[in-house]
Design an enzyme around this catalytic site. Structure first.
Site, PDB file in Angstrom:
ATOM      1  N   SER A 126       0.837  -1.198   0.000  1.00  0.00           N
ATOM      2  CA  SER A 126       0.000   0.000   0.000  1.00  0.00           C
ATOM      3  C   SER A 126       0.871   1.248   0.000  1.00  0.00           C
ATOM      4  CB  SER A 126      -0.848  -0.019   1.278  1.00  0.00           C
ATOM      5  OG  SER A 126      -1.400   1.237   1.529  1.00  0.00           O
ATOM      6  N   TYR A 150      -1.509  -1.291  10.909  1.00  0.00           N
ATOM      7  CA  TYR A 150      -1.826  -1.811   9.566  1.00  0.00           C
ATOM      8  C   TYR A 150      -0.662  -1.519   8.612  1.00  0.00           C
ATOM      9  CZ  TYR A 150      -3.530  -1.907   4.788  1.00  0.00           C
ATOM     10  OH  TYR A 150      -3.635  -2.134   3.427  1.00  0.00           O
ATOM     11  N   LYS A 154       2.310  -4.056   6.654  1.00  0.00           N
ATOM     12  CA  LYS A 154       2.700  -4.085   5.235  1.00  0.00           C
ATOM     13  C   LYS A 154       4.212  -3.871   5.103  1.00  0.00           C
ATOM     14  CE  LYS A 154      -1.330  -4.734   3.433  1.00  0.00           C
ATOM     15  NZ  LYS A 154      -1.637  -6.026   2.816  1.00  0.00           N
TER      16      LYS A 154
HETATM   17  P1  NAD Z   1     -10.859  -7.202   1.402  1.00  0.00           P
HETATM   18  O1  NAD Z   1     -11.017  -7.218   2.876  1.00  0.00           O
HETATM   19  O2  NAD Z   1     -12.065  -6.953   0.577  1.00  0.00           O
HETATM   20  O3  NAD Z   1     -10.176  -8.558   0.897  1.00  0.00           O
HETATM   21  C1  NAD Z   1      -9.251  -9.272   1.688  1.00  0.00           C
HETATM   22  C2  NAD Z   1      -9.704 -10.721   1.686  1.00  0.00           C
HETATM   23  O4  NAD Z   1      -8.787 -11.484   2.484  1.00  0.00           O
HETATM   24  C3  NAD Z   1     -11.098 -10.920   2.317  1.00  0.00           C
HETATM   25  O5  NAD Z   1     -11.889 -11.670   1.421  1.00  0.00           O
HETATM   26  C4  NAD Z   1     -10.823 -11.677   3.611  1.00  0.00           C
HETATM   27  O6  NAD Z   1     -11.884 -12.551   3.934  1.00  0.00           O
HETATM   28  C5  NAD Z   1      -9.527 -12.398   3.276  1.00  0.00           C
HETATM   29  N1  NAD Z   1      -8.674 -12.711   4.437  1.00  0.00           N
HETATM   30  C6  NAD Z   1      -8.302 -11.878   5.446  1.00  0.00           C
HETATM   31  N2  NAD Z   1      -7.514 -12.536   6.310  1.00  0.00           N
HETATM   32  C7  NAD Z   1      -7.380 -13.814   5.847  1.00  0.00           C
HETATM   33  C8  NAD Z   1      -6.699 -14.966   6.307  1.00  0.00           C
HETATM   34  N3  NAD Z   1      -6.007 -14.958   7.465  1.00  0.00           N
HETATM   35  N4  NAD Z   1      -6.778 -16.093   5.572  1.00  0.00           N
HETATM   36  C9  NAD Z   1      -7.490 -16.123   4.420  1.00  0.00           C
HETATM   37  N5  NAD Z   1      -8.176 -15.074   3.947  1.00  0.00           N
HETATM   38  C10 NAD Z   1      -8.111 -13.926   4.651  1.00  0.00           C
HETATM   39  O7  NAD Z   1      -9.715  -6.137   1.069  1.00  0.00           O
HETATM   40  P2  NAD Z   1      -9.260  -5.537  -0.329  1.00  0.00           P
HETATM   41  O8  NAD Z   1      -9.650  -4.120  -0.356  1.00  0.00           O
HETATM   42  O9  NAD Z   1      -9.672  -6.427  -1.428  1.00  0.00           O
HETATM   43  O10 NAD Z   1      -7.690  -5.588  -0.137  1.00  0.00           O
HETATM   44  C11 NAD Z   1      -6.902  -6.676  -0.609  1.00  0.00           C
HETATM   45  C12 NAD Z   1      -5.471  -6.469  -0.153  1.00  0.00           C
HETATM   46  O11 NAD Z   1      -5.001  -5.210  -0.657  1.00  0.00           O
HETATM   47  C13 NAD Z   1      -5.284  -6.401   1.362  1.00  0.00           C
HETATM   48  O12 NAD Z   1      -4.089  -7.064   1.706  1.00  0.00           O
HETATM   49  C14 NAD Z   1      -5.187  -4.925   1.649  1.00  0.00           C
HETATM   50  O13 NAD Z   1      -4.446  -4.644   2.794  1.00  0.00           O
HETATM   51  C15 NAD Z   1      -4.485  -4.422   0.391  1.00  0.00           C
HETATM   52  N6  NAD Z   1      -4.754  -3.013   0.105  1.00  0.00           N
HETATM   53  C16 NAD Z   1      -6.039  -2.580   0.009  1.00  0.00           C
HETATM   54  C17 NAD Z   1      -6.288  -1.231  -0.240  1.00  0.00           C
HETATM   55  C18 NAD Z   1      -7.710  -0.719  -0.302  1.00  0.00           C
HETATM   56  O14 NAD Z   1      -7.908   0.489  -0.151  1.00  0.00           O
HETATM   57  N7  NAD Z   1      -8.711  -1.529  -0.542  1.00  0.00           N
HETATM   58  C19 NAD Z   1      -5.224  -0.344  -0.398  1.00  0.00           C
HETATM   59  C20 NAD Z   1      -3.920  -0.822  -0.318  1.00  0.00           C
HETATM   60  C21 NAD Z   1      -3.691  -2.182  -0.060  1.00  0.00           C
END
Ligand code: NAD
Ligand code: UDP
Length: 346
Positions: A126, A150, A154
């Site tokens: 991120s 958080y 990362k």
């Molecule tokens: P999200 O919460 O919609 O998707 C994450 C998925 O991971 C979920 O389906 C959740 O059920 C699953 N999950 C969480 N912990 C788990 C575990 N221990 N075992 C198996 N599954 C698990 O989030 P997103 O927005 O799709 O983000 C995806 C990734 O991108 C994340 O790692 C997040 O930190 C990163 N990210 C997101 C953003 C944002 O703004 N959405 C920005 C930067 C980085």
């Protein structure tokens, strides 16, 4: 059929969109998700959209035995690792839960990958790893620092990946640093579905528009920006999904090149390179959807920075990828999803 890819967290917001893009690009996918922040319905909708059943495994990345079964049953080219917890505020309240899930979970996944000699890895990092940037736009060599658990989780994973790359030249570890993902699939069938009151701006705006929330609070109007409100680099989730396909193509090219040189640790920004202020986003949303968004100015939110936008040059040069969709597309697709699914996947 191209290579087989394991998509951890593939039932989530970015994961579902990426699974569709991967399928369209010819990849065979297996989703592994514990559904802690997603639902079966999201996976069902992906299946419907690609007109094909999806191999879905409900499991936790911290469960090594469960992962071993998955790796034993499939020959993966690589892993795209979305699984993780992502709420900044919650991470401050529950740091151990965040480090356990995001850091220990990633270590457990990497260990099982090593056991099965699968060493192509794409990690969801991120822009938060850049903290309060010293210069804009932010390029991949900028200093990294984080102010909340958080972000730290990362950053710690990034450091682990750097060490891993040094320890063994066979690892290919692309770290994609997302800026602000927004929008939804053009079909309106999948999108962001926050569990609680959204923390992020776009889902908050769309929930005000659909009448679930009363009024937007704009956190700060005295920042040194174009209109005093915070500036971010919003990127359409469909563009972001394509960025993963481009990263995978890059790994495949390296894999098949004669030199067969390893990628090592490779951080790449995924952003548009352009910043928009909160007020600009609110105005765009109203213009595109015709929905009025009542708002009030409130105090700055703790930990927020004034401006954050990417240098998108490395992704273009190395992966041949650049964002194509506009703020108008982001608002229109968010509204299409929100207005046709006011309660998300429920
Ligand atoms: P999200 O919460 O919609 O998707 C994450 C998925 O991971 C979920 O389906 C959740 O059920 C699953 N999950 C969480 N912990 C788990 C575990 N221990 N075992 C198996 N599954 C698990 O989030 P997103 O927005 O799709 O983000 C995806 C990734 O991108 C994340 O790692 C997040 O930190 C990163 N990210 C997101 C953003 C944002 O703004 N959405 C920005 C930067 C980085
Ligand atoms: N923001 C806001 N009201 C909200 C949510 C966010 O004014 O209800 C602002 C926030 O202060 C920041 C921008 O919108 O300037 C983007 O916030 P978001 O949480 O979506 O992304 P991040 O700050 O994590 O980049």
């Amino acid at each position: 059929m191209k290579n087989k890819i394991l998509v951890t967290g593939g039932a989530g917001y970015i994961g579902t969109h990426t699974c569709i893009a991967l399928h369209q690009a010819g990849y065979d996918i297996v989703i592994y998700d514990n559904l802690s922040n997603s639902s079966r319905e999201a996976v069902n909708r992906v299946s419907t959209l690609i007109d094909q059943p999806i191999e879905f495994i409900e499991g936790d990345i911290r469960d090594s035995e469960s992962l071993r079964k998955v790796f034993a049953a499939h020959q993966f080219f690589g892993v795209i690792h979305f699984a993780g917890l992502k709420a900044v505020g919650e991470s401050v309240a529950k740091p151990l839960m965040y480090y356990n899930n995001n850091v220990s979970g990633t270590i457990s996944l990497l260990e099982v990958m090593a056991e099965y000699e699968v060493k192509n890895f794409i990690f969801s990092s991120s822009a938060t790893v850049y903290g309060d940037p010293e210069t804009l736009p932010i390029d991949e060599n900028s200093k990294r620092s984080c102010t909340n658990p958080y972000g730290q989780s990362k950053l710690v994973v990034e450091h682990i990946l750097e060490d891993l790359a040094v320890s063994d030249k066979h690892w290919n570890l692309i770290t994609l640093r997302y800026f602000n993902p927004v929008g939804a699939h053009a079909s309106g069938q999948i999108g962001e579905d926050p569990n609680d009151i959204p923390n992020n701006l776009m889902p908050y705006i769309s929930q005000v528009a659909v009448g679930k929330l009363f009024k937007l609070s704009i956190f700060g109007n005295d920042y040194p920006t174009v209109d005093g409100t915070g500036v971010r680099d919003y990127i359409h989730v469909t563009d972001l999904a394509q960025g993963h396909v481009a990263a995978l193509n890059y790994l495949e090219q390296q894999d098949s090149s004669e030199k067969n040189s390893s990628v090592g640790f490779l951080p790449i920004n995924l952003g548009t390179g352009k910043g928009s202020s909160v007020l600009e986003l609110v105005t765009a949303f109203t213009d595109v959807t015709g929905q009025n968004i009542p708002y009030q100015f409130a105090d700055r939110r703790a930990g927020d920075i004034a401006s954050c936008y990417s240098s998108a040059t490395k992704a273009k040069t190395l992966l041949g990828w650049e964002a194509k969709l506009s703020i108008t597309d982001m608002c229109a697709d968010t509204w299409h999803w929100q207005s046709t699914n006011p309660n998300g996947y429920e």
